[in-house]
Design a protein around this motif. Sequence first.
Motif, short mmCIF file in Angstrom:
data_model
loop_
_atom_site.label_atom_id
_atom_site.label_comp_id
_atom_site.label_asym_id
_atom_site.label_seq_id
_atom_site.Cartn_x
_atom_site.Cartn_y
_atom_site.Cartn_z
N GLN A 1 57.64 -56.82 40.53
CA GLN A 1 57.23 -58.18 40.85
C GLN A 1 57.10 -58.38 42.35
OE1 GLN A 1 59.66 -61.18 39.00
NE2 GLN A 1 58.65 -62.87 40.06
N GLY A 2 58.04 -57.84 43.11
CA GLY A 2 58.02 -58.00 44.56
C GLY A 2 56.87 -57.29 45.23
N THR A 3 56.38 -56.21 44.62
CA THR A 3 55.23 -55.48 45.17
C THR A 3 53.91 -55.96 44.56
OG1 THR A 3 55.56 -53.73 43.51
CG2 THR A 3 56.58 -53.42 45.67
N LEU A 4 53.98 -57.07 43.83
CA LEU A 4 52.79 -57.70 43.24
C LEU A 4 52.09 -56.80 42.23
CD1 LEU A 4 51.27 -59.32 46.48
CD2 LEU A 4 53.01 -60.24 44.93
N ALA A 5 52.85 -55.90 41.60
CA ALA A 5 52.27 -55.00 40.58
C ALA A 5 52.32 -55.69 39.21
CB ALA A 5 53.03 -53.68 40.57
N PHE A 6 51.59 -56.79 39.09
CA PHE A 6 51.70 -57.61 37.88
C PHE A 6 51.10 -56.92 36.66
CE2 PHE A 6 51.65 -60.88 41.33
CZ PHE A 6 52.96 -61.29 41.16
N SER A 7 50.08 -56.10 36.85
CA SER A 7 49.53 -55.37 35.71
C SER A 7 50.55 -54.38 35.16
CB SER A 7 48.25 -54.63 36.12
OG SER A 7 48.50 -53.72 37.19
N SER A 8 51.24 -53.68 36.05
CA SER A 8 52.30 -52.75 35.62
C SER A 8 53.44 -53.51 34.95
CB SER A 8 52.83 -51.96 36.81
OG SER A 8 51.82 -51.14 37.37
#
Length: 395
Positions: free
Chosen positions: A120-127
């Motif tokens: 979430q913190g790295t904005l990897a919302f697809s993952s």
Amino acid sequence: GNFLYSLSMVRLLGPEIYGELGAILSLFSLFAVPLAILSLIVVKTTAAFYGRGELEKLGSFLRSQQAKVFLIGTIGAVIIIGAGPLIQNFLKLDSFLPILFLGSIFLISGLSTVNKGALQGTLAFSSLTINSITETGIKLILSVILVYFGLQLGGALAGPVMAAAAGYLLASWQLRKIRKNSGSNEKTSLGTIWKEAFSPVLLTTLTLTIFFTMDVVLVRHFFAPLVAGEYAALANLGKVGYYLVGPIMMVMFPLISARANNGRSYLLPLLGSLVLSLGASLVIIFIFLFFGQPIINLLYGEKYLGAVPYLSLYSFYMAIYGLNAILTYFVLSISYYRPIPVLFLISLLQGVLIFFFHQSIFRVIGVNIIISALYFLVITIFILWKVKSKPTNFL
């Protein structure tokens, strides 16, 4: 996903065993409250490193936090298992196996929280979405298969444990590139974590979780297995109205927080949230009042029809709870922490009164409603007091 899991277990297990499952999961919700704070810490710290492009520090931070969380999670799991005989006796469990699952999922969930917070913190919302869908699917499919082949409560709990482990491993793989970066040995002190852990956010989360779960645990202790199972199913269905309020709070919290920080009025977002919540809750109460029996028969089956007389009343309790949750997150969003300790004490009063006044399910729900109404009155007084002292921003 969680609702489908609960719905499947309600139908496959039957009231007596589902009562055990509902009580165990409610107890886990209480134990897991610190994980919400851990997630907040990981998201904030990860986002800061990622935003500055400090990937080496980010990799080192994640490694150090995993090690710390593994140690703390192991200690927590040992404490849960050590207290197992007391928990088993209080919840009237036939086997010690659920306690082992409870300790295991506490440890795995802590490790998984670090990974999901990093995604979430790295904005990897697809993952993050893929991870969530995978974990939910594994939990649902495995639990249904294991219960269907006769493992009963053990199967219903093994599914979430194995799903949490799969989610952790998948997230670790998704973060593999970041973990390879381990330059400077960046550490976050445990003192910072403990400071966050005893913040108003933790106390607020614990307060709302107690209201959400304590009645299910105590009904399991004081009532017959059949009645406890019906109540656990009732609580699961009665919370539908609150689940509808969740997105409202997700929008309200940052909106009011931003307006408060900019010195702008935040009365309209608050009133809008309350009106939407109350409207949705009234619709749910109306539906359950007139169509409760066919709904329970359709979703849960004839074995749970004993819960029909309580459904609209429990939904009324959840309507008040939804308003309380909105007002509670409102005081957090404007950084007004004075009411939080008082509200926490009120939440404890719910369990105390149910402990002494549990002659019937109507009495238990009545206690829930009375304490929730008291909570609403107290937090409203605090808010009006705040408005009186600083009316400009509110209006």
